[in-house]
Design a protein around this motif. Structure first.
Motif, mmCIF file in Angstrom:
data_model
loop_
_atom_site.group_PDB
_atom_site.id
_atom_site.type_symbol
_atom_site.label_atom_id
_atom_site.label_comp_id
_atom_site.label_asym_id
_atom_site.label_seq_id
_atom_site.Cartn_x
_atom_site.Cartn_y
_atom_site.Cartn_z
ATOM 1 N N MET A 177 -3.436 -0.071 -5.484
ATOM 2 C CA MET A 177 -3.904 0.089 -4.123
ATOM 3 C C MET A 177 -3.308 1.368 -3.548
ATOM 4 S SD MET A 177 -3.328 -2.563 -1.053
ATOM 5 C CE MET A 177 -2.742 -1.941 0.477
ATOM 6 N N PHE A 178 -4.138 2.189 -2.966
ATOM 7 C CA PHE A 178 -3.696 3.427 -2.335
ATOM 8 C C PHE A 178 -3.587 3.214 -0.834
ATOM 9 C CE2 PHE A 178 -5.936 4.906 -6.173
ATOM 10 C CZ PHE A 178 -4.845 5.467 -6.818
ATOM 11 N N GLY A 179 -2.919 2.147 -0.469
ATOM 12 C CA GLY A 179 -2.790 1.826 0.931
ATOM 13 C C GLY A 179 -1.465 1.168 1.223
ATOM 14 N N TYR A 180 -1.233 0.962 2.484
ATOM 15 C CA TYR A 180 0.016 0.399 2.945
ATOM 16 C C TYR A 180 -0.309 -0.651 3.993
ATOM 17 C CZ TYR A 180 4.667 0.332 5.107
ATOM 18 O OH TYR A 180 5.880 -0.030 5.605
ATOM 19 N N ALA A 181 0.226 -1.853 3.806
ATOM 20 C CA ALA A 181 -0.075 -2.979 4.686
ATOM 21 C C ALA A 181 1.046 -3.217 5.700
ATOM 22 C CB ALA A 181 -0.324 -4.235 3.854
ATOM 23 N N TRP A 182 1.829 -2.187 6.000
ATOM 24 C CA TRP A 182 2.930 -2.275 6.961
ATOM 25 C C TRP A 182 3.938 -3.329 6.543
ATOM 26 C CZ3 TRP A 182 2.978 1.714 10.190
ATOM 27 C CH2 TRP A 182 1.769 2.362 10.442
ATOM 28 N N ASP A 183 4.174 -3.411 5.241
ATOM 29 C CA ASP A 183 5.163 -4.351 4.726
ATOM 30 C C ASP A 183 6.426 -3.583 4.326
ATOM 31 O OD1 ASP A 183 4.378 -3.110 2.365
ATOM 32 O OD2 ASP A 183 3.104 -4.775 1.751
ATOM 33 N N ASP A 184 7.255 -4.178 3.497
ATOM 34 C CA ASP A 184 8.540 -3.547 3.174
ATOM 35 C C ASP A 184 8.509 -2.671 1.917
ATOM 36 O OD1 ASP A 184 8.243 -5.582 1.351
ATOM 37 O OD2 ASP A 184 10.226 -6.444 1.670
ATOM 38 N N ARG A 185 7.336 -2.396 1.382
ATOM 39 C CA ARG A 185 7.264 -1.540 0.192
ATOM 40 C C ARG A 185 7.767 -0.140 0.496
ATOM 41 N NH1 ARG A 185 1.634 -1.076 -1.397
ATOM 42 N NH2 ARG A 185 1.250 -1.730 0.722
ATOM 43 N N ARG A 186 8.464 0.448 -0.439
ATOM 44 C CA ARG A 186 8.989 1.796 -0.259
ATOM 45 C C ARG A 186 8.357 2.804 -1.212
ATOM 46 N NH1 ARG A 186 10.001 0.757 4.269
ATOM 47 N NH2 ARG A 186 11.901 -0.243 4.905
ATOM 48 N N LEU A 187 7.605 2.327 -2.187
ATOM 49 C CA LEU A 187 6.911 3.197 -3.127
ATOM 50 C C LEU A 187 5.435 3.189 -2.764
ATOM 51 C CD1 LEU A 187 6.937 4.949 -5.666
ATOM 52 C CD2 LEU A 187 6.575 2.868 -6.983
ATOM 53 N N HIS B 255 -8.303 -4.475 7.769
ATOM 54 C CA HIS B 255 -7.001 -5.142 7.604
ATOM 55 C C HIS B 255 -5.837 -4.425 8.283
ATOM 56 C CE1 HIS B 255 -8.837 -7.896 4.776
ATOM 57 N NE2 HIS B 255 -9.371 -6.865 4.141
ATOM 58 N N ASP B 256 -6.132 -3.387 9.057
ATOM 59 C CA ASP B 256 -5.074 -2.589 9.697
ATOM 60 C C ASP B 256 -4.095 -2.023 8.673
ATOM 61 O OD1 ASP B 256 -6.048 -2.790 12.272
ATOM 62 O OD2 ASP B 256 -4.872 -4.574 12.741
ATOM 63 N N TRP B 257 -4.637 -1.450 7.613
ATOM 64 C CA TRP B 257 -3.842 -0.796 6.584
ATOM 65 C C TRP B 257 -3.899 0.714 6.777
ATOM 66 C CZ3 TRP B 257 -6.512 -3.509 1.864
ATOM 67 C CH2 TRP B 257 -6.088 -4.838 1.785
ATOM 68 N N VAL B 258 -2.973 1.384 6.137
ATOM 69 C CA VAL B 258 -3.012 2.842 6.050
ATOM 70 C C VAL B 258 -3.507 3.181 4.652
ATOM 71 C CG1 VAL B 258 -1.686 4.978 6.147
ATOM 72 C CG2 VAL B 258 -1.006 3.032 7.560
ATOM 73 N N THR B 259 -4.438 4.096 4.543
ATOM 74 C CA THR B 259 -4.861 4.579 3.237
ATOM 75 C C THR B 259 -4.331 6.000 3.063
ATOM 76 O OG1 THR B 259 -6.718 4.806 1.696
ATOM 77 C CG2 THR B 259 -7.138 5.403 3.969
ATOM 78 N N PHE B 260 -3.788 6.263 1.894
ATOM 79 C CA PHE B 260 -3.159 7.549 1.598
ATOM 80 C C PHE B 260 -4.038 8.382 0.695
ATOM 81 C CE2 PHE B 260 0.410 4.583 2.157
ATOM 82 C CZ PHE B 260 1.033 5.192 3.225
#
Length: 108
Positions: free
Chosen positions: A1-11, A39-44
């Motif tokens: 996944m090329f996104g971020y779900a505002w969780d605690d992932r750092r990579l 889903h209110d995600w960020v896509t990179f």
């Protein structure tokens, strides 16, 4: 996944959108943006050198597609506030910052 779900992932990973070897998959990019909006995600995404490895037309189309979905354009520093929202974060090669100036009108 090329996104971020505002969780605690750092990579975090990003998808390349350079078009010098061919057009990006517009349908795939649209699906990624739809998911980010839903889903209110960020896509990179990343590109290397505006006007060299990615045309300004392609960059403009990417930004238009994000705007059509009301995705906010954010910086990586904006991730620190942790306020979930649908967004895009676009990175360029940090080795050639003079190329960024070629895209500044689109990015403003």
């Amino acid at each position: 996944m090329f996104g971020y779900a505002w969780d605690d992932r750092r990579l975090l990973c990003s998808a390349g959108i350079d078009d010098y070897l061919g057009e990006p998959s517009w349908s795939e990019l649209g699906e990624r943006f739809d998911e980010a909006a839903a889903h209110d995600w960020v896509t990179f995404m990343h590109a290397h050198e505006p006007s060299a490895t990615i045309t300004l037309d392609t960059l403009d189309r990417v930004l238009d597609m994000a705007a059509e979905r009301s995705l906010e354009s954010i910086t990586f520093r904006d991730l620190e506030d942790g306020r979930p929202r649908g967004a895009i974060a676009l990175a360029f090669d940090d080795n050639k910052p003079l190329f960024w100036l070629l895209a500044r009108d689109l990015l403003t």
